[in-house]
Design a protein around this motif. Structure first.
Motif, PDB file in Angstrom:
ATOM      1  N   SER A  53       1.599  -1.028  -0.154  1.00 24.90           N
ATOM      2  CA  SER A  53      -0.025  -0.097   0.396  1.00 24.90           C
ATOM      3  C   SER A  53       0.981   1.100  -0.341  1.00 24.90           C
ATOM      4  O   SER A  53       1.818   1.153  -0.202  1.00 24.90           O
ATOM      5  N   SER A  54       0.507   2.179   0.760  1.00 21.27           N
ATOM      6  CA  SER A  54       1.107   3.857   0.345  1.00 21.27           C
ATOM      7  C   SER A  54       2.511   3.555   0.946  1.00 21.27           C
ATOM      8  O   SER A  54       3.783   3.924   0.542  1.00 21.27           O
ATOM      9  N   ALA A  55       2.930   2.453   2.235  1.00 28.35           N
ATOM     10  CA  ALA A  55       4.302   2.710   2.748  1.00 28.35           C
ATOM     11  C   ALA A  55       4.857   2.470   1.339  1.00 28.35           C
ATOM     12  O   ALA A  55       6.373   2.317   1.311  1.00 28.35           O
ATOM     13  N   ALA A  56       4.865   1.227   1.009  1.00 26.97           N
ATOM     14  CA  ALA A  56       5.694   0.973  -0.261  1.00 26.97           C
ATOM     15  C   ALA A  56       5.862   1.862  -1.239  1.00 26.97           C
ATOM     16  O   ALA A  56       7.015   2.158  -1.428  1.00 26.97           O
ATOM     17  N   TYR A  65       6.237   7.530  -5.946  1.00 29.57           N
ATOM     18  CA  TYR A  65       6.770   6.840  -6.650  1.00 29.57           C
ATOM     19  C   TYR A  65       6.009   5.435  -6.603  1.00 29.57           C
ATOM     20  O   TYR A  65       5.143   4.786  -6.188  1.00 29.57           O
ATOM     21  N   PRO A  66       5.894   4.672  -8.140  1.00 29.18           N
ATOM     22  CA  PRO A  66       4.463   3.954  -8.586  1.00 29.18           C
ATOM     23  C   PRO A  66       5.068   2.624  -8.117  1.00 29.18           C
ATOM     24  O   PRO A  66       5.296   1.729  -8.987  1.00 29.18           O
ATOM     25  N   SER A  67       5.008   2.210  -6.686  1.00 27.63           N
ATOM     26  CA  SER A  67       4.912   1.349  -6.889  1.00 27.63           C
ATOM     27  C   SER A  67       4.073   0.305  -5.373  1.00 27.63           C
ATOM     28  O   SER A  67       3.481   1.688  -4.331  1.00 27.63           O
ATOM     29  N   ASP A  68       3.136  -0.427  -5.225  1.00 25.02           N
ATOM     30  CA  ASP A  68       2.953  -1.489  -4.639  1.00 25.02           C
ATOM     31  C   ASP A  68       3.124  -2.442  -3.862  1.00 25.02           C
ATOM     32  O   ASP A  68       2.540  -3.005  -2.618  1.00 25.02           O
ATOM     33  N   LEU A  69       4.633  -2.807  -3.587  1.00 25.82           N
ATOM     34  CA  LEU A  69       5.264  -3.465  -3.208  1.00 25.82           C
ATOM     35  C   LEU A  69       6.310  -3.217  -2.888  1.00 25.82           C
ATOM     36  O   LEU A  69       7.516  -3.413  -3.970  1.00 25.82           O
ATOM     37  N   THR A  70       7.699  -3.366  -1.698  1.00 24.55           N
ATOM     38  CA  THR A  70       8.303  -2.440  -1.709  1.00 24.55           C
ATOM     39  C   THR A  70       9.039  -3.814  -0.337  1.00 24.55           C
ATOM     40  O   THR A  70       8.513  -3.721   0.274  1.00 24.55           O
ATOM     41  N   ILE A  71      10.023  -4.373  -1.032  1.00 27.74           N
ATOM     42  CA  ILE A  71      11.695  -5.043   0.347  1.00 27.74           C
ATOM     43  C   ILE A  71      12.237  -3.894   0.969  1.00 27.74           C
ATOM     44  O   ILE A  71      12.369  -3.489   0.860  1.00 27.74           O
ATOM     45  N   VAL A  72      11.453  -4.074   2.235  1.00 26.66           N
ATOM     46  CA  VAL A  72      12.424  -3.472   3.208  1.00 26.66           C
ATOM     47  C   VAL A  72      13.186  -3.862   3.868  1.00 26.66           C
ATOM     48  O   VAL A  72      13.612  -2.805   4.889  1.00 26.66           O
ATOM     49  N   GLY A  73      13.243  -5.637   3.769  1.00 28.24           N
ATOM     50  CA  GLY A  73      14.445  -5.976   5.039  1.00 28.24           C
ATOM     51  C   GLY A  73      14.619  -7.448   4.500  1.00 28.24           C
ATOM     52  O   GLY A  73      13.854  -7.662   3.846  1.00 28.24           O
ATOM     53  N   ILE A  74      16.015  -7.653   4.491  1.00 23.80           N
ATOM     54  CA  ILE A  74      16.276  -8.797   4.866  1.00 23.80           C
ATOM     55  C   ILE A  74      16.742  -9.859   5.916  1.00 23.80           C
ATOM     56  O   ILE A  74      17.255  -9.687   6.724  1.00 23.80           O
ATOM     57  N   ILE A  75      15.409 -11.151   5.523  1.00 28.69           N
ATOM     58  CA  ILE A  75      15.434 -11.493   7.086  1.00 28.69           C
ATOM     59  C   ILE A  75      16.840 -12.433   7.291  1.00 28.69           C
ATOM     60  O   ILE A  75      17.875 -13.167   6.295  1.00 28.69           O
TER      61      ILE A  75
ATOM     62  N   SER B  53      -1.294  -1.768  -8.581  1.00 23.77           N
ATOM     63  CA  SER B  53      -2.673  -1.783  -8.383  1.00 23.77           C
ATOM     64  C   SER B  53      -2.522  -0.456  -7.287  1.00 23.77           C
ATOM     65  O   SER B  53      -1.618   0.141  -6.740  1.00 23.77           O
ATOM     66  N   GLY B  54      -3.968   0.160  -6.805  1.00 25.20           N
ATOM     67  CA  GLY B  54      -4.367   0.777  -6.300  1.00 25.20           C
ATOM     68  C   GLY B  54      -3.694   1.804  -6.123  1.00 25.20           C
ATOM     69  O   GLY B  54      -4.007   2.124  -7.464  1.00 25.20           O
ATOM     70  N   SER B  55      -3.620   3.279  -5.299  1.00 27.86           N
ATOM     71  CA  SER B  55      -2.876   4.476  -5.311  1.00 27.86           C
ATOM     72  C   SER B  55      -2.069   4.429  -6.241  1.00 27.86           C
ATOM     73  O   SER B  55      -2.030   5.692  -7.061  1.00 27.86           O
TER      74      SER B  55
END
Lengths: 84, 104
Positions: A53-56, A65-75, B53-55
């Motif tokens: 969502s917007s945090a991505a 930035y047009p992303s809806d899924l972002t990698i934020v950490g490596i386990i 997708s989404g906003s």
């Protein structure tokens, strides 16, 4: 946030300019294969955390930035079939 | 962002002002379900694309005020679907459409 496994980089030469030159990775979330913007520099085989969502967008760079899924950490280490 | 395949163009003359003159593409997802996405890239039927997708989909468009929730982010150079979802012929055509990838 989701726990995903990085499969391989996604190469897309013909793409919208909004993505800039950020790396895109194909990640596996259970049985679904998704595409995430790589903000931390992960390599195939890593277990990572992905935010949506917007945090991505903020995690990937800026609010626009047009992303809806972002990698934020490596386990560090993750056993997928152990129940936690 | 998901990975989908382009089925064809959707012609929709009567539309709201917010969609402006965006080209609408019909996409098929992993399970064969049909989706409609706005297309800022210019894709051809058969291309494998990834969608936003989404906003964030609105921000992917040239004009962020475009009223869409799904936009095509780009054409994937090389992509082999490991298990191809059986194409569900929901739009009435009997023979399942066999789409081969015509990416240059």
């Amino acid at each position: 946030m989701k726990i995903c496994k990085v499969l391989k980089p996604l190469v897309s030469t013909n793409r919208i300019p909004g993505f800039g030159h950020k790396h895109l990775q194909v990640v596996q979330d259970g049985s679904a294969q998704l595409v995430a913007v790589d903000a931390v520099g992960s390599v195939p085989g890593d277990w990572v955390i992905c935010v949506g969502s917007s945090a991505a967008r903020e995690a990937a760079g800026s609010k626009e930035y047009p992303s809806d899924l972002t990698i934020v950490g490596i386990i560090d280490d993750w056993d997928p079939d152990a129940e936690h | 962002m998901e990975i989908n395949q382009v089925v064809g163009t959707l012609y929709c003359t009567q539309r709201i002002e917010g969609l402006k003159h965006c080209s609408l593409q019909i996409l098929k997802d992993r399970k064969g379900k049909l989706l409609v996405a706005t297309d800022p890239v210019g894709v051809r039927p058969g291309n494998w694309v990834f969608t936003v997708s989404g906003s964030a989909g609105r921000l992917a468009m040239d004009d962020p005020k475009t009223m869409t929730d799904l936009a095509i982010g780009g054409i994937i150079d090389v992509w082999q679907p490991e298990q191809v979802a059986k194409p569900v012929s929901s739009s009435g055509d009997e023979q399942p459409m066999e789409l081969k990838d015509q990416a240059a």
